[in-house]
Design a protein around this motif. Structure first.
Motif, PDB file in Angstrom:
ATOM      1  N   ARG A 429       0.839  -1.210   0.000  1.00  0.00           N
ATOM      2  CA  ARG A 429       0.000   0.000   0.000  1.00  0.00           C
ATOM      3  C   ARG A 429       0.862   1.243   0.000  1.00  0.00           C
ATOM      4  NH1 ARG A 429      -3.257  -2.714   3.522  1.00  0.00           N
ATOM      5  NH2 ARG A 429      -2.213  -1.868   5.329  1.00  0.00           N
ATOM      6  N   ALA A 433       0.927   4.262  -2.731  1.00  0.00           N
ATOM      7  CA  ALA A 433       0.751   5.660  -2.319  1.00  0.00           C
ATOM      8  C   ALA A 433       1.909   6.512  -2.843  1.00  0.00           C
ATOM      9  CB  ALA A 433       0.665   5.751  -0.802  1.00  0.00           C
ATOM     10  N   ASP A 437       1.282   9.746  -5.274  1.00  0.00           N
ATOM     11  CA  ASP A 437       1.581  11.116  -4.864  1.00  0.00           C
ATOM     12  C   ASP A 437       2.595  11.059  -3.728  1.00  0.00           C
ATOM     13  OD1 ASP A 437       1.693  13.672  -3.875  1.00  0.00           O
ATOM     14  OD2 ASP A 437      -0.434  14.069  -4.170  1.00  0.00           O
ATOM     15  N   LYS A 439       4.546  13.308  -2.318  1.00  0.00           N
ATOM     16  CA  LYS A 439       4.491  14.329  -1.268  1.00  0.00           C
ATOM     17  C   LYS A 439       3.374  14.033  -0.272  1.00  0.00           C
ATOM     18  CE  LYS A 439       7.874  16.941  -1.864  1.00  0.00           C
ATOM     19  NZ  LYS A 439       8.170  17.679  -3.067  1.00  0.00           N
ATOM     20  N   ALA A 440       2.206  13.659  -0.805  1.00  0.00           N
ATOM     21  CA  ALA A 440       1.081  13.370   0.076  1.00  0.00           C
ATOM     22  C   ALA A 440       1.390  12.153   0.938  1.00  0.00           C
ATOM     23  CB  ALA A 440      -0.185  13.146  -0.740  1.00  0.00           C
ATOM     24  N   ALA A 441       2.032  11.154   0.346  1.00  0.00           N
ATOM     25  CA  ALA A 441       2.373   9.955   1.106  1.00  0.00           C
ATOM     26  C   ALA A 441       3.275  10.326   2.272  1.00  0.00           C
ATOM     27  CB  ALA A 441       3.045   8.930   0.198  1.00  0.00           C
ATOM     28  N   GLU A 442       4.270  11.151   1.982  1.00  0.00           N
ATOM     29  CA  GLU A 442       5.200  11.596   3.018  1.00  0.00           C
ATOM     30  C   GLU A 442       4.431  12.322   4.128  1.00  0.00           C
ATOM     31  OE1 GLU A 442       9.094  12.294   2.087  1.00  0.00           O
ATOM     32  OE2 GLU A 442       9.049  11.770   4.211  1.00  0.00           O
ATOM     33  N   ALA A 443       3.522  13.190   3.723  1.00  0.00           N
ATOM     34  CA  ALA A 443       2.780  13.984   4.704  1.00  0.00           C
ATOM     35  C   ALA A 443       1.811  13.129   5.509  1.00  0.00           C
ATOM     36  CB  ALA A 443       2.029  15.112   4.008  1.00  0.00           C
ATOM     37  N   MET A 444       1.493  11.925   5.015  1.00  0.00           N
ATOM     38  CA  MET A 444       0.619  11.027   5.761  1.00  0.00           C
ATOM     39  C   MET A 444       1.428  10.046   6.599  1.00  0.00           C
ATOM     40  SD  MET A 444      -2.402  11.798   5.526  1.00  0.00           S
ATOM     41  CE  MET A 444      -2.241  13.513   5.149  1.00  0.00           C
ATOM     42  N   GLY A 445       2.704  10.280   6.682  1.00  0.00           N
ATOM     43  CA  GLY A 445       3.516   9.462   7.565  1.00  0.00           C
ATOM     44  C   GLY A 445       4.080   8.213   6.932  1.00  0.00           C
ATOM     45  N   ASN A 447       6.846   6.180   5.186  1.00  0.00           N
ATOM     46  CA  ASN A 447       8.295   6.312   5.158  1.00  0.00           C
ATOM     47  C   ASN A 447       8.774   6.139   3.706  1.00  0.00           C
ATOM     48  OD1 ASN A 447      11.004   6.234   5.496  1.00  0.00           O
ATOM     49  ND2 ASN A 447      10.998   4.608   7.044  1.00  0.00           N
TER      50      ASN A 447
ATOM     51  N   PRO B  90       8.343  15.695   7.635  1.00  0.00           N
ATOM     52  CA  PRO B  90       6.895  15.462   7.671  1.00  0.00           C
ATOM     53  C   PRO B  90       6.524  14.172   8.399  1.00  0.00           C
ATOM     54  CG  PRO B  90       7.576  16.129   5.477  1.00  0.00           C
ATOM     55  CD  PRO B  90       8.819  16.005   6.284  1.00  0.00           C
ATOM     56  N   ARG B  91       7.310  13.135   8.161  1.00  0.00           N
ATOM     57  CA  ARG B  91       6.945  11.843   8.718  1.00  0.00           C
ATOM     58  C   ARG B  91       7.027  11.853  10.251  1.00  0.00           C
ATOM     59  NH1 ARG B  91       8.995   6.717   9.567  1.00  0.00           N
ATOM     60  NH2 ARG B  91      11.138   7.443   9.463  1.00  0.00           N
ATOM     61  N   VAL B  94       4.097  13.619  11.719  1.00  0.00           N
ATOM     62  CA  VAL B  94       2.888  12.798  11.748  1.00  0.00           C
ATOM     63  C   VAL B  94       2.955  11.795  12.889  1.00  0.00           C
ATOM     64  CG1 VAL B  94       1.458  11.190  10.456  1.00  0.00           C
ATOM     65  CG2 VAL B  94       2.585  13.048   9.263  1.00  0.00           C
ATOM     66  N   PHE B 102      -4.851  18.965   2.607  1.00  0.00           N
ATOM     67  CA  PHE B 102      -4.233  19.863   1.632  1.00  0.00           C
ATOM     68  C   PHE B 102      -5.259  20.817   1.039  1.00  0.00           C
ATOM     69  CE2 PHE B 102      -1.561  16.192   1.893  1.00  0.00           C
ATOM     70  CZ  PHE B 102      -0.292  16.709   1.842  1.00  0.00           C
ATOM     71  N   ARG B 106      -5.166  16.268  -2.163  1.00  0.00           N
ATOM     72  CA  ARG B 106      -4.122  15.347  -2.624  1.00  0.00           C
ATOM     73  C   ARG B 106      -4.379  13.953  -2.077  1.00  0.00           C
ATOM     74  NH1 ARG B 106       1.651  18.352  -3.047  1.00  0.00           N
ATOM     75  NH2 ARG B 106       2.091  16.552  -4.327  1.00  0.00           N
ATOM     76  N   PHE B 108      -4.851   9.774  -2.982  1.00  0.00           N
ATOM     77  CA  PHE B 108      -4.206   8.856  -3.919  1.00  0.00           C
ATOM     78  C   PHE B 108      -5.302   8.433  -4.903  1.00  0.00           C
ATOM     79  CE2 PHE B 108      -2.156   8.205   0.277  1.00  0.00           C
ATOM     80  CZ  PHE B 108      -1.014   8.931  -0.017  1.00  0.00           C
ATOM     81  N   MET B 111      -6.392   4.750  -5.760  1.00  0.00           N
ATOM     82  CA  MET B 111      -6.648   3.810  -4.673  1.00  0.00           C
ATOM     83  C   MET B 111      -8.106   4.014  -4.260  1.00  0.00           C
ATOM     84  SD  MET B 111      -3.238   4.305  -2.369  1.00  0.00           S
ATOM     85  CE  MET B 111      -2.880   2.701  -1.686  1.00  0.00           C
ATOM     86  N   TYR B 122      -0.521   3.787   8.109  1.00  0.00           N
ATOM     87  CA  TYR B 122       0.840   3.291   7.909  1.00  0.00           C
ATOM     88  C   TYR B 122       1.733   3.565   9.111  1.00  0.00           C
ATOM     89  CZ  TYR B 122       5.293   2.287   5.731  1.00  0.00           C
ATOM     90  OH  TYR B 122       6.509   1.749   5.441  1.00  0.00           O
ATOM     91  N   CYS B 123       1.694   4.824   9.582  1.00  0.00           N
ATOM     92  CA  CYS B 123       2.657   5.204  10.619  1.00  0.00           C
ATOM     93  C   CYS B 123       2.301   4.623  11.978  1.00  0.00           C
ATOM     94  CB  CYS B 123       2.779   6.714  10.684  1.00  0.00           C
ATOM     95  SG  CYS B 123       1.223   7.490  11.105  1.00  0.00           S
TER      96      CYS B 123
END
Lengths: 579, 279, 316
Positions: A429, A433, A437, A439-445, A447, B90-91, B94, B102, B106, B108, B111, B122-123
């Motif tokens: 997943r 992601a 996108d 940048k969005a993936a990064e901003a959603m945590g 890695n 950013p990570r 979070v 955003f 933004r 996905f 998906m 995920y995190c």
């Protein structure tokens, strides 16, 4: 591909019945013509010169003719059976199939098939005169079938993929398809004659077109989604049975083993390219790193490392060496941008090749004997099992390449397992992601860097494993086996087969390896054709032959109808109802 | 509504509605070369509180927002989240419990809605390569939990049963809501919403308002950037108005609403408009 | 000291070659953010175009190597290279302009292989042309090849005059073209924001074609220069040269024309110095390519925007 519209809807409406008669008659006549001599002498293809004794290729043709006749006839059989309420369950299924579409596809198919056969006969025997009268009958029959099928009014959209069939039917279907595939592959491999090989490819192509257009293909793919595990296991079972069909001949097994090594490496590359979306152009170098590691630690008299651990350990070390190289290359470049990775991996491939050539004692330490490489790598001996010896199992002798084939099959299984399980997990997943996108993936945590590095180094590790085996299969390792063109060739397999799927890449790899092997004249133009193929694929079908649904969406972002269609077909795991 | 109840009674973290200090920005200044985009701005956000960030275009709202979310490291001053200075990654931000949406959606796109939310988990999950390949009981449990939580969150934002649709095929309002659900999936203590009602019709705006109140009531701190004044003044406990990178006014919605300087900043006298177009 | 200066000059001329090719990468990247992998092959095609022109001329002149052959060869090489680049852009890249980034990259690999193989297989089939499966000797044009010239104790290879001079002329031309002509300004506009440029009435497709064409013309100059410098050409020459030139473009900061020139010259000098001055087994010509690529990786780690780099590398 659109056939020019000579057959306008108005024309079709008028001559619909004529078309059906023609198609039916053409199909039947084509099937019957298999009993006639097609060629003047037995030297062309697989001896089509007998009256009353069809050759295998003629049998295949007959099969296509019967399919055409059957599809055409269904236009009458269906209403007839409907009126009499015969076999209601069968009828329900039949009504979901696109028989008319199937007839049209097969109509073109028989024409192409006989066309290729006649051209092959003409080329192999010299001149059109060598085509016997039966061949002309078949051509006329195919033409009639083609014209007839074109005259049919457009058929319904098949919806077989939604037919709920009993599990046993599904499983029998899977088994039958796989067995047919095995037999066809075994038969194709045994052909020394290039023309015969092309005709078999044409047959497979026509059959596939028929299956797809009639909706049976959609049903099969729905079935394979329903029974993924069964499919995977039986596919491996079939591959496992393959050496037993070879009667101890090692010639084909050598090709099959090479195909398998190539396919396994390509599936590994597909983790990097197809799943994580990273373009790795130096993948062959990781295979090479594994091969060189295994070679230097082998029992070869030219091996330069004195330590000789068991092969399992060597294989792991080979994988780790490759993965470490992957980390060294990946960690700086994955931070910047995807395009750079492509170039840097390309550069890395060159660094690897040049470095290996230089490690010859004069330009660097003598580790791999430079461009002459490490020859005379002995066969493996695992737990007392000698890979060089012939083993007789159930009365069938299995030679050296069969042994390696089994080993590679095991490694393939590992790679496929890694591929599918990572794909359907948190990590998979994350990869999607990132592709969608970053940048969005990064901003959603997510890695991002870690996941990219995992794909890159993980792919390198798997290539290292395959490389270790390859060293022993090839018996020698030289730098010029691991050049950029080989990387491009692997990439072509992924692009052609399908990004993000195992089946697609295996098919792509098999085709790319087998076609040049069997067709000498293609061999010379092999890279030219594959370069062209990559360009064309990116334009017409960038997602490959057997694509991953999500890849289709990504490559066809503007096609709204297609998007809706795929949304409906999404496997349960992406939707809520699954839990 | 049962799922909402579950969430409201404690499934979202930081539920204790005590006035805990969540985020505190002190003297934050951000320079780009000679340009001072954010100049000495202070902001404190407590849990269970909605703070609005307003200002004309180019006032430095987004830059300030980016300093808060760790995209930029402020030139001087510091941002503390739950008492700690976060690294500008950013990570990490979070992970510490700050999630955002955003301004230009933004998601996905290829998906499904459900998967989008699952990515947000995920995190908070940990299965790495080997675990994912071996698929032990821990992996299965985690995967099932991820899915369950994502379904809950979809229902929470009012998208029950929509999980199977591709994000790109969702109507605009749902896309905004899905973004919020995805942000909530990261178990945030503080939610930063960048123009959550941009492009929405009045009905959708009202729904968004209700959703944000609901999230606030579960104990989260919320920071909203918005241009829609009615929305901001309905929603926010406190409002910070930035103009040319400086704090113009900070106070309750009523205070800010009635402040003549705010009106001037927006409608403007000629001098103020000239300089406002810098960031 | 003389040895050092020799190597410096050698490096500069090598660098000029890289710079000429690197401009093509950078111009195209600056406008559509596409790494045109196949650009190295355009360089190779340019060299073959120049050679072909000379061969055709020689049917009339009986193999004259007088200096006036050179401009004709240059024009011939440029024509072939520009034509190839424009066709490539039109049929392979343009349909993929909105596709995911992977698609044009893979297409570029495909084109690259195709062009190499095409030249290898078919060049020799043209009547009167030599077989291209191995290296082909390049005609020795008078004055530009031959004995090295002695300038104050320094021996300068004559081919170097051409390449350094060509770089100077091309650079000046590019500066004029980009800054002083309408097309050049349109190019700058498109590289800033293609959509707005289109709204402002700029024919973006035309600008992109021009970018490809300018890059190809310069690559053809480099192709000819390379032929003169090394005395032979082959179908593989574009691969490594392209890779090096890309390294040069990244070194200078991709998207920046001056950067490409600076990067090219730097890379050339570094390579020459690494060949001559790294002691022991890891020095010498066998390792020079390795050092060049190591430099590429180091640059990406420590200064991804390049030496001159004004352009931000990471695209959101």
């Amino acid at each position: 591909m659109r056939i020019p519209t000579i057959f306008t809807p108005a024309l079709q409406k008028r001559y619909h019945t004529v078309g059906r008669v023609l198609a039916l008659a053409g199909g039947l006549l084509f099937a019957a013509s298999a009993y006639l001599p097609w060629a003047y002498s037995g030297d062309a293809l697989d001896d089509m010169s007998y009256l009353g004794g069809p050759s295998t290729l003629q049998f295949l043709g007959m099969f296509l003719g019967l399919i055409l006749a059957f599809c055409a006839a269904m236009g009458w059989i269906e209403p007839w059976a409907d009126a009499r309420k015969l076999f209601p369950p069968l009828l329900r299924i039949s009504k979901r199939a696109g028989w008319t579409r199937g007839a049209k596809a097969t109509g073109i198919g028989v024409l192409v098939y006989i066309g290729i056969v006649l051209i092959a006969i003409t080329l192999e025997l010299g001149g059109l005169v060598t085509v016997e009268w039966g061949g002309w009958v078949a051509l006329v029959a195919a033409l009639a079938g083609f014209v007839g099928s074109r005259l049919l009014t457009a058929g319904r959209q098949p919806s077989l993929e939604r037919a709920r069939t009993a599990p046993w039917v599904d499983i029998v279907a899977i088994a039958l398809v796989l067995l047919a595939g095995l037999m066809l592959a075994a038969y194709a491999l045994n052909q020394v004659d290039g023309g015969t090989f092309v005709v078999i490819l044409a047959f497979a192509g026509v059959l596939t077109a028929f299956l797809l257009r009639s909706g049976i293909g959609g049903w099969l793919s729905a079935v394979s989604r329903r029974h993924r595990t069964v499919l995977v296991f039986s596919a491996f079972a079939v591959a496992f049975l393959f050496p037993f069909t070879q009667n101890g001949s090692d010639a084909n097994m050598s090709i099959a083993t090479q195909v398998l090594i190539f396919a396994a490496t390509a599936v590994g590359l597909n983790i990097v390219v197809g799943l994580a979306g990273l373009l790795d152009l130096g993948y062959i170098a990781f295979l090479g790193a594994g091969a060189f590691t295994a070679a230097t630690m082998s029992q070869s008299a030219f091996a330069t490392i004195g330590w000789k651990p068991p092969f399992i350990v060597v294989m792991l070390i080979a994988g780790l060496v490759s993965a470490t190289l992957g980390l060294i290359i990946g960690s700086p470049t994955l931070r910047v941008s995807g395009d750079y990775l492509a170039i840097v991996t390309l550069a890395f491939g060159e660094i690897f090749r040049i470095t290996m050539s230089n490690l010859d004692g004069s330009d660097g330490p003598d580790l791999v004997h430079g461009s002459s490489g490490i020859p005379a790598i002995p066969n493996l001996n695992l737990f007392g099992f000698d890979f060089g010896a012939v083993h007789v199992v159930a009365g069938i002798p299995l030679g050296r390449f069969s042994n390696y084939f089994f080993l590679m099959l095991l490694i393939m299984a590992v790679i496929v397992l890694v591929f599918t399980r990572l794909n359907h997990s948190r990590i998979g997943r994350g990869w999607v992601a990132i592709r969608e996108d970053e940048k969005a993936a990064e901003a959603m945590g997510v890695n991002v860097f870690g996941l990219k590095l995992l794909a890159f180094a993980g792919g390198a590790f798997l290539a290292g494993l395959a490389g270790a085996v390859k060293a022993h299969v090839d018996q020698s390792v030289t730098p010029d086996q691991y050049i950029f063109l080989e990387s491009a060739f692997l990439l072509a397999a992924v692009v052609l087969g399908g990004m993000g799927t195992v089946m697609g890449v295996v098919l792509g790899a098999a085709l790319l390896k087998l076609v040049p092997e069997k067709l000498r004249f293609v061999n010379e133009y092999r890279m030219l054709l594959f370069g062209l193929l990559m360009v064309i694929m990116m334009r017409v079908r960038p997602e490959g032959m057997i694509p991953n649904q999500r890849r289709v969406l990504e490559f066809h972002a503007d096609d709204e109808d297609l998007v809706d269609e795929i949304e409906e077909d999404l496997p349960y795991e992406f939707a809520e109802e699954g839990s | 509504m049962s799922i909402d109840d579950v969430l409201l009674t404690g499934d979202l973290p930081g539920h204790q509605v005590g006035k805990q200090e969540m985020l505190s920005a002190r003297n934050v200044t951000m320079r780009f070369g000679g340009l001072v985009a954010v100049d000495d701005v202070d902001l404190t956000v407590h849990s269970g509180e909605i703070v609005g960030l307003i200002g004309p275009n180019g006032a430095g709202k987004t830059t300030f927002f980016n300093c808060l979310t760790g995209l930029y490291k402020p030139t001087s001053g510091e941002v503390r989240f739950a008492g700690e200075v976060l690294p500008p990654k950013p990570r990490k931000v979070v992970m510490a419990g700050m999630a955002r949406t955003f301004q230009n959606i933004r998601l996905f796109p290829n998906m499904t809605a459900l998967e989008n939310v699952m990515v947000g988990r995920y995190c908070r999950t940990s299965a790495m390569a080997v675990t994912s390949i071996v698929r032990g009981p821990k992996f299965r449990r985690e995967e099932a939990e991820t899915r369950e939580r994502a379904i809950e969150l979809l229902a929470y934002v009012g998208m029950k049963g929509q999980g199977g649709h591709l994000a790109r095929n969702l109507p605009y309002g749902d896309q905004r809501r899905l973004e919020i659900a995805r942000a909530l999936a990261t178990d945030p203590k503080l939610l930063l919403l960048d123009e959550p009602t941009a492009g929405m019709n009045p009905q959708e705006t009202r729904q968004a308002e209700e959703l944000i109140f609901k999230i606030r009531d579960s104990g989260l701190a919320i920071v909203v950037i918005e241009h829609d004044m009615r929305f901001i003044f309905n929603l926010c406990d406190r409002v910070l108005c930035l103009v040319r990178g400086k704090t113009l006014v900070e106070g309750t919605a009523a205070q800010v609403q009635s402040d003549p300087r705010v009106i001037e900043a927006y409608i403007g006298s000629p001098e103020t408009q000239d300089g406002a177009d810098n960031a | 000291m003389t040895f050092f200066l020799d190597q410096l000059l050698n490096g500069l001329s090598l660098g000029a070659l890289y710079a000429l090719i690197a401009v093509g990468y950078t111009v195209v990247y600056g406008i559509i953010q596409l790494i045109n992998f196949a650009h190295g092959e355009i360089f190779m095609i340019g060299a073959f175009g120049a050679l072909s022109t000379w061969i055709v001329l020689s049917w009339v002149t009986g193999g004259s190597t007088a200096w006036w052959n050179l401009p004709l060869m240059l024009v011939g090489g440029m024509l072939v290279a520009v034509l190839t680049a424009v066709v490539m852009e039109r049929f392979a890249y343009r349909p993929l302009r909105n596709a995911p980034r992977l698609a044009p990259l893979i297409t570029a690999i495909g084109i690259s292989i195709f062009l190499q193989e095409f030249v290898r297989l078919f060049y020799g089939r043209i009547p009167g042309f030599p077989d291209a499966k191995s290296a082909i000797p390049f005609p020795q044009i008078e004055f530009f090849t031959g004995d090295a010239v002695n300038v104050g104790g320094l021996l300068i290879h004559r081919g170097n005059f051409f390449v350094v001079g060509a770089l100077g002329v091309c650079w000046a031309f590019l500066w004029w073209f980009v800054n002083k002509t309408g097309t050049g300004r349109a190019m700058q506009a498109v590289s800033q924001d293609p959509d707005t440029s289109r709204l402002m009435g700029i024919d973006v497709d035309r600008i992109i074609v021009i970018a490809f064409a300018v890059g190809a013309a310069l690559a053809a100059v480099a192709g000819l220069a390379s032929g003169l410098r090394y005395g032979n050409i082959d179908f593989k020459m574009g691969f490594l040269a392209g890779l090096k030139a890309f390294t040069a473009a990244v070194l200078g900061g991709i998207g920046n024309i001056n950067g490409a020139v600076v990067g090219g010259l730097t890379l050339g000098v570094v390579e020459a110095m690494a060949t001559s001055f790294i002691p022991g087994q890891f020095g010498g010509p066998a390792w020079k390519d390795v050092w060049a690529f190591v430099l590429l990786i180091l640059i990406l780690v420590f200064r991804p925007q390049g030496l001159v780099g004004a352009k931000v590398v990471d695209r959101a």
